[in-house]
Design a protein around this motif. Structure first.
Motif, PDB file in Angstrom:
ATOM      1  N   PRO A   1       0.343  -1.405  -0.203  1.00  6.21           N
ATOM      2  CA  PRO A   1       0.450  -0.019  -0.370  1.00  6.21           C
ATOM      3  C   PRO A   1       0.815   1.567  -0.282  1.00  6.21           C
ATOM      4  CG  PRO A   1       0.608  -0.899   2.143  1.00  6.21           C
ATOM      5  CD  PRO A   1       0.618  -1.726   1.472  1.00  6.21           C
ATOM      6  N   ILE A   2       0.407   2.427  -0.878  1.00  9.44           N
ATOM      7  CA  ILE A   2       0.917   4.070  -0.427  1.00  9.44           C
ATOM      8  C   ILE A   2       0.382   4.195   0.509  1.00  9.44           C
ATOM      9  CG2 ILE A   2       0.747   5.910  -1.567  1.00  9.44           C
ATOM     10  CD1 ILE A   2       1.182   4.593  -4.077  1.00  9.44           C
ATOM     11  N   TYR A   3       1.087   4.896   1.636  1.00 10.60           N
ATOM     12  CA  TYR A   3       0.388   5.743   2.114  1.00 10.60           C
ATOM     13  C   TYR A   3       1.196   8.244   2.798  1.00 10.60           C
ATOM     14  CZ  TYR A   3      -0.621   2.033   5.563  1.00 10.60           C
ATOM     15  OH  TYR A   3      -1.872   0.569   6.375  1.00 10.60           O
ATOM     16  N   LEU A   4       0.221   8.179   2.150  1.00  5.07           N
ATOM     17  CA  LEU A   4       0.859   9.658   1.989  1.00  5.07           C
ATOM     18  C   LEU A   4       1.155  10.210   3.910  1.00  5.07           C
ATOM     19  CD1 LEU A   4      -1.961  10.329  -0.633  1.00  5.07           C
ATOM     20  CD2 LEU A   4       0.039   9.371  -0.480  1.00  5.07           C
ATOM     21  N   THR A   5       1.424  11.273   3.454  1.00  3.30           N
ATOM     22  CA  THR A   5       1.753  12.091   5.200  1.00  3.30           C
ATOM     23  C   THR A   5       1.856  13.459   5.130  1.00  3.30           C
ATOM     24  OG1 THR A   5       3.696  11.999   7.021  1.00  3.30           O
ATOM     25  CG2 THR A   5       4.496  11.278   4.889  1.00  3.30           C
ATOM     26  N   ALA A   6       2.184  14.025   5.196  1.00  2.00           N
ATOM     27  CA  ALA A   6       2.285  15.995   5.856  1.00  2.00           C
ATOM     28  C   ALA A   6       2.298  16.518   7.318  1.00  2.00           C
ATOM     29  CB  ALA A   6       1.456  16.358   4.768  1.00  2.00           C
ATOM     30  N   PHE A   7       3.573  16.998   7.112  1.00  2.00           N
ATOM     31  CA  PHE A   7       2.882  17.703   8.450  1.00  2.00           C
ATOM     32  C   PHE A   7       2.823  19.002   8.525  1.00  2.00           C
ATOM     33  CE2 PHE A   7       7.553  19.662   7.225  1.00  2.00           C
ATOM     34  CZ  PHE A   7       7.449  20.985   7.976  1.00  2.00           C
ATOM     35  N   SER A   8       2.431  20.125   9.641  1.00  2.00           N
ATOM     36  CA  SER A   8       2.659  21.850   8.769  1.00  2.00           C
ATOM     37  C   SER A   8       3.350  22.286  10.817  1.00  2.00           C
ATOM     38  CB  SER A   8       1.358  21.637   9.224  1.00  2.00           C
ATOM     39  OG  SER A   8       1.540  23.245   8.714  1.00  2.00           O
ATOM     40  N   ALA A   9       3.562  23.419  11.061  1.00  4.51           N
ATOM     41  CA  ALA A   9       3.598  24.039  12.118  1.00  4.51           C
ATOM     42  C   ALA A   9       3.254  25.393  12.125  1.00  4.51           C
ATOM     43  CB  ALA A   9       5.052  23.959  12.423  1.00  4.51           C
ATOM     44  N   ARG A  10       2.819  25.841  13.809  1.00  6.52           N
ATOM     45  CA  ARG A  10       2.625  26.922  13.844  1.00  6.52           C
ATOM     46  C   ARG A  10       3.291  28.453  12.653  1.00  6.52           C
ATOM     47  NH1 ARG A  10      -2.881  27.645  16.257  1.00  6.52           N
ATOM     48  NH2 ARG A  10      -3.505  25.542  16.482  1.00  6.52           N
ATOM     49  N   ARG A  11       4.337  28.069  13.556  1.00  5.83           N
ATOM     50  CA  ARG A  11       5.634  28.732  13.172  1.00  5.83           C
ATOM     51  C   ARG A  11       6.815  28.512  12.762  1.00  5.83           C
ATOM     52  NH1 ARG A  11       9.137  29.724  17.385  1.00  5.83           N
ATOM     53  NH2 ARG A  11       9.370  31.836  17.188  1.00  5.83           N
ATOM     54  N   GLY A  12       6.923  28.898  10.736  1.00  6.34           N
ATOM     55  CA  GLY A  12       7.730  28.443  10.578  1.00  6.34           C
ATOM     56  C   GLY A  12       7.799  28.942   9.203  1.00  6.34           C
ATOM     57  N   PHE A  13       8.734  28.905   8.294  1.00  6.87           N
ATOM     58  CA  PHE A  13       8.931  30.354   6.883  1.00  6.87           C
ATOM     59  C   PHE A  13       9.071  29.177   5.470  1.00  6.87           C
ATOM     60  CE2 PHE A  13      13.112  29.636   8.757  1.00  6.87           C
ATOM     61  CZ  PHE A  13      13.470  29.401   7.813  1.00  6.87           C
TER      62      PHE A  13
ATOM     63  N   THR B   1       7.591  25.671  18.597  1.00  5.17           N
ATOM     64  CA  THR B   1       6.644  25.997  18.590  1.00  5.17           C
ATOM     65  C   THR B   1       5.558  24.327  18.365  1.00  5.17           C
ATOM     66  OG1 THR B   1       5.018  26.519  15.901  1.00  5.17           O
ATOM     67  CG2 THR B   1       6.693  24.931  16.242  1.00  5.17           C
ATOM     68  N   SER B   2       4.345  24.322  17.907  1.00  9.79           N
ATOM     69  CA  SER B   2       3.826  22.505  17.758  1.00  9.79           C
ATOM     70  C   SER B   2       3.184  23.113  16.707  1.00  9.79           C
ATOM     71  CB  SER B   2       2.484  23.109  18.833  1.00  9.79           C
ATOM     72  OG  SER B   2       1.365  24.264  17.907  1.00  9.79           O
ATOM     73  N   GLY B   3       2.750  21.997  16.584  1.00  8.83           N
ATOM     74  CA  GLY B   3       2.555  21.307  14.754  1.00  8.83           C
ATOM     75  C   GLY B   3       2.013  20.136  15.409  1.00  8.83           C
ATOM     76  N   VAL B   4       1.658  19.765  13.695  1.00  5.44           N
ATOM     77  CA  VAL B   4       0.613  18.368  13.214  1.00  5.44           C
ATOM     78  C   VAL B   4       1.591  17.238  11.982  1.00  5.44           C
ATOM     79  CG1 VAL B   4      -1.513  19.040  14.609  1.00  5.44           C
ATOM     80  CG2 VAL B   4      -0.987  18.845  11.388  1.00  5.44           C
ATOM     81  N   ILE B   5       1.490  15.835  12.755  1.00  5.66           N
ATOM     82  CA  ILE B   5       2.356  14.821  11.763  1.00  5.66           C
ATOM     83  C   ILE B   5       0.263  14.282  10.948  1.00  5.66           C
ATOM     84  CG2 ILE B   5       3.701  13.081  10.823  1.00  5.66           C
ATOM     85  CD1 ILE B   5       5.653  14.207  12.955  1.00  5.66           C
ATOM     86  N   LEU B   6      -0.033  14.419   9.557  1.00  5.48           N
ATOM     87  CA  LEU B   6      -0.644  12.747   9.521  1.00  5.48           C
ATOM     88  C   LEU B   6      -0.662  12.757   8.417  1.00  5.48           C
ATOM     89  CD1 LEU B   6      -2.911  15.839   8.858  1.00  5.48           C
ATOM     90  CD2 LEU B   6      -3.164  14.621  11.045  1.00  5.48           C
ATOM     91  N   CYS B   7      -1.337  11.336   8.932  1.00  7.13           N
ATOM     92  CA  CYS B   7      -0.492  10.225   8.019  1.00  7.13           C
ATOM     93  C   CYS B   7      -2.243   9.628   7.891  1.00  7.13           C
ATOM     94  CB  CYS B   7       0.190   8.788   8.618  1.00  7.13           C
ATOM     95  SG  CYS B   7       1.682   9.565   9.160  1.00  7.13           S
ATOM     96  N   GLU B   8      -2.096   8.533   6.019  1.00 10.31           N
ATOM     97  CA  GLU B   8      -3.485   8.034   5.831  1.00 10.31           C
ATOM     98  C   GLU B   8      -3.332   7.328   4.278  1.00 10.31           C
ATOM     99  OE1 GLU B   8      -6.214  11.991   5.498  1.00 10.31           O
ATOM    100  OE2 GLU B   8      -5.904  11.267   3.676  1.00 10.31           O
ATOM    101  N   ARG B   9      -3.924   6.099   4.620  1.00  6.54           N
ATOM    102  CA  ARG B   9      -3.545   5.039   3.565  1.00  6.54           C
ATOM    103  C   ARG B   9      -3.918   5.624   2.268  1.00  6.54           C
ATOM    104  NH1 ARG B   9      -3.602  -1.258   4.308  1.00  6.54           N
ATOM    105  NH2 ARG B   9      -3.793  -1.465   1.701  1.00  6.54           N
ATOM    106  N   PHE B  10      -3.449   5.725   1.213  1.00  5.48           N
ATOM    107  CA  PHE B  10      -4.294   5.587   0.007  1.00  5.48           C
ATOM    108  C   PHE B  10      -5.640   4.906  -0.602  1.00  5.48           C
ATOM    109  CE2 PHE B  10      -3.834   5.613  -5.224  1.00  5.48           C
ATOM    110  CZ  PHE B  10      -4.617   6.695  -5.505  1.00  5.48           C
TER     111      PHE B  10
END
Length: 226
Positions: A148-160, A175-184
């Motif tokens: 399977p393919i899993y997709l992942t992304a992150f973001s943060a409140r503070r960055g450039f 800072t604070s942020g999230v890492i999200l993963c989900e199956r295609f």
């Protein structure tokens, strides 16, 4: 990146040190990693896809190396080679992509890695863009390996964002942020037609773009960073 292996390794270690510092001084919540960890612990490698813009935290967007090995595909360009050295600092294996190597040859190398139980990570719009436009290569790997393919992304409140072609997002420390993963979400036909392949490519691009946008929203960004 220079022609000196010693200097390049020094630069890679400095970049890796910043990534560790930015991550460890911040608080990141993680969603969806448990399913990937279960696959890896069971000896079933996976294909991980992300946008090139979100590469900075890629060492933390996959289960820890003690759970299973992962191989990152890097380009032959100087920046790609440096990125590969940085990921090696986090225990990643790397497969360089020579400029003249065909997709067939690369796919054979990837299939060989996955048969050894090694997962594969790939920027779906890499190595040189266009930014946010997925390639069909991960779909071919999924078809050839049955994994399977899993997709992942992150973001943060503070960055450039850098002024690079991918507008690379660099998170700041504390800072604070999230890492999200989900199956295609789509199933992979054994012998897809060109029309089916394009539809799958677009579906992968759309799902990953939406995942990035969801991460950005969770971090308080009023508009997606892509």
């Amino acid at each position: 990146m220079s022609n000196s292996p010693r200097l390049n390794r020094f630069l890679a270690r400095r970049f890796a040190a910043y990534i560790r510092f930015a991550y460890r001084t911040s608080t990141y919540s993680c969603e969806g990693m448990e399913e990937i960890s279960a696959e890896i612990r069971a000896g079933r490698p996976v294909i991980m896809g992300l946008m090139h813009q979100r590469l900075m935290l890629s060492p933390f967007m996959f289960p820890p190396r003690e759970e299973g090995d992962i191989c990152s595909i890097t380009s032959a360009a100087k920046a790609g080679k440096l990125a590969g050295l940085v990921q090696e600092e986090f225990g990643f294996q790397t497969v360089p992509l020579p400029r003249k190597q065909s997709h067939v040859a690369l796919s054979r190398a990837i299939v060989g890695k996955m048969r050894e139980g090694v997962s594969v990570g790939f920027a779906v719009d890499g190595p040189s863009g266009p930014s946010g436009v997925a390639k069909t290569v991960p779909l071919a790997w999924a078809r050839l390996t049955g994994r399977p393919i899993y997709l992942t992304a992150f973001s943060a409140r503070r960055g450039f964002r850098l002024g690079t072609w991918d507008r690379l997002f660099v998170p700041l420390p504390w800072t604070s942020g999230v890492i999200l993963c989900e199956r295609f979400a789509e199933d992979m036909p054994k012998k897809p037609t060109e029309t089916e392949t394009e539809a799958l490519r677009l579906a992968l691009e759309t799902q990953l773009t939406a995942l990035c946008a969801r991460a950005d929203t969770a971090c308080g960004h009023s508009t997606p960073l892509l």
